[in-house]
Structure formats: C-alpha cells, structure tokens
Write a protein that holds these residues in place. Structure first.
Motif, short mmCIF file in Angstrom:
data_model
loop_
_atom_site.label_atom_id
_atom_site.label_comp_id
_atom_site.label_asym_id
_atom_site.label_seq_id
_atom_site.Cartn_x
_atom_site.Cartn_y
_atom_site.Cartn_z
N MET A 188 0.67 -1.14 -0.07
CA MET A 188 -0.12 -0.03 0.10
C MET A 188 0.93 1.26 0.06
N PHE A 189 2.07 1.19 0.60
CA PHE A 189 2.85 2.49 0.74
C PHE A 189 3.44 2.65 -0.52
N MET A 190 3.82 1.29 -1.34
CA MET A 190 4.49 1.48 -2.54
C MET A 190 3.52 2.28 -3.52
N CYS A 191 2.28 1.74 -3.40
CA CYS A 191 1.07 2.45 -4.29
C CYS A 191 1.15 3.81 -4.11
N VAL A 192 1.04 4.50 -2.68
CA VAL A 192 1.04 5.69 -2.58
C VAL A 192 2.20 6.29 -3.09
N GLU A 193 3.54 6.01 -3.08
CA GLU A 193 4.73 6.56 -3.53
C GLU A 193 4.42 6.40 -5.14
N LEU A 194 3.89 5.60 -5.79
CA LEU A 194 3.70 5.69 -7.23
C LEU A 194 2.50 6.74 -7.56
N MET A 195 1.57 6.76 -6.77
CA MET A 195 0.86 8.02 -6.92
C MET A 195 1.30 9.36 -6.80
N LEU A 196 2.21 9.54 -5.82
CA LEU A 196 2.82 10.77 -5.67
C LEU A 196 3.72 11.13 -6.71
N ASN A 197 4.38 10.29 -7.31
CA ASN A 197 5.17 10.16 -8.38
C ASN A 197 4.45 10.61 -9.70
N ALA A 198 3.53 10.06 -9.83
CA ALA A 198 2.39 10.36 -11.06
C ALA A 198 2.20 12.04 -10.75
N VAL A 199 1.81 12.54 -9.70
CA VAL A 199 1.61 13.84 -9.38
C VAL A 199 2.74 14.64 -9.66
N ASN A 200 3.92 14.19 -9.41
CA ASN A 200 5.22 14.95 -9.66
C ASN A 200 5.53 14.84 -11.17
N ILE A 201 5.07 14.20 -11.93
CA ILE A 201 5.32 14.02 -13.23
C ILE A 201 4.39 15.16 -13.90
N THR A 202 3.25 15.06 -13.29
CA THR A 202 2.37 16.18 -13.65
C THR A 202 2.47 17.45 -13.42
N PHE A 203 2.97 17.83 -12.34
CA PHE A 203 3.85 18.99 -11.94
C PHE A 203 4.88 19.75 -12.60
N VAL A 204 5.77 18.78 -13.11
CA VAL A 204 7.01 19.01 -13.91
C VAL A 204 6.57 19.24 -15.43
N ALA A 205 5.39 18.41 -15.77
CA ALA A 205 5.09 18.66 -17.24
C ALA A 205 4.33 19.91 -17.30
N VAL A 206 3.47 20.36 -16.65
CA VAL A 206 2.73 21.45 -16.90
C VAL A 206 3.60 22.67 -16.51
N GLY A 207 4.58 22.51 -15.63
CA GLY A 207 5.51 23.69 -15.29
C GLY A 207 6.36 24.10 -16.54
N THR A 208 6.86 22.86 -17.06
CA THR A 208 7.61 23.03 -18.23
C THR A 208 6.80 23.65 -19.32
N GLU A 209 5.60 23.09 -19.48
CA GLU A 209 4.70 23.60 -20.39
C GLU A 209 4.46 25.20 -20.65
N LEU A 210 4.31 25.69 -19.21
CA LEU A 210 3.89 26.84 -18.95
C LEU A 210 5.07 27.79 -18.68
N ASN A 211 6.31 27.36 -18.83
CA ASN A 211 7.56 27.96 -18.45
C ASN A 211 7.73 28.70 -17.17
N ASN A 212 7.44 27.75 -16.23
CA ASN A 212 7.02 28.36 -14.76
C ASN A 212 7.62 27.10 -13.89
N VAL A 213 8.25 27.82 -12.91
CA VAL A 213 8.97 26.87 -11.87
C VAL A 213 8.30 26.54 -10.74
N THR A 214 6.98 26.92 -10.64
CA THR A 214 6.21 26.65 -9.55
C THR A 214 5.81 25.21 -9.31
N GLY A 215 5.74 24.37 -10.59
CA GLY A 215 5.64 23.05 -10.61
C GLY A 215 6.58 22.42 -9.98
N GLN A 216 7.96 22.63 -10.37
CA GLN A 216 9.19 22.14 -9.92
C GLN A 216 9.34 22.41 -7.98
#
Length: 101
Positions: free
Chosen positions: A32-60
């Motif tokens: 269950m902890f590994m699944c939560v980690e997987l979900m958190l990393n999925a959110v991280n990918i989203t933050f970085v992808a959207v931040g890169t698309e918007l040329n904004n470092v807020t996601g990072q």
C-alpha cells in the motif's frame, strides 16, 4: 518523434490509476505504501510537465514539497509496518488496530 506534454500527462494518469487500484485492492501495508509512492510520483510528473509547458518553476517547487511529504511518509510508515510485522507475521492493513494501545 517528439514527446509532448500530453504524453507525460497520459503517463501520469496511468501511473496514478495503477497506484489507486493497488491501494484499494491490496491489503499488505508495505504494498500500500508503494502504491501511494507511485501516486505521488505520478503527481510529480504532472507538476513538472505542466510547469515546463507554462515556462514556470512553480511546478518544480511543488515537487520538492511532495518529495518531502513522501520522505516523511516513508519514515513514519515503514516504522509502523515494521512494528506491526514484529507483533504479527503476515499482518494486513486491518491489523492497524493493534497499535491502538
């Protein structure tokens, strides 16, 4: 072939779905902890992808906070899992009531 932001968002959605299903289906606290980690990393990918698309470092910057939360979760969560498994071998998530005191 150029990898666009859409691909990262799809990857993130798939990883988040796999983590959510694993969290709901599995009863082993470690899995269950590994699944939560997987979900958190999925959110991280989203933050970085959207931040890169918007040329904004807020996601990072948000990723750093998510990583801190993940690190704290691992430290506290693994301590609880080890404590439960020392008392009961093959313990499930339902055995959390053992720590009630």
């Amino acid at each position: 072939m150029e990898v666009s932001t859409d691909w990262y968002l799809v990857l993130s959605a798939v990883l988040f779905a796999i983590g959510a299903v694993g969290l709901l289906v599995r009863r082993n606290p470690l899995v269950m902890f590994m699944c939560v980690e997987l979900m958190l990393n999925a959110v991280n990918i989203t933050f970085v992808a959207v931040g890169t698309e918007l040329n904004n470092v807020t996601g990072q910057i948000a990723v750093f906070f998510v990583l801190v939360v993940a690190a704290v979760e691992v430290v506290v969560g693994l301590a609880l899992v080890v404590a439960i498994n020392r008392r009961r071998q093959g313990a499930t998530a339902d055995d959390i009531s053992v720590l009630r005191g």
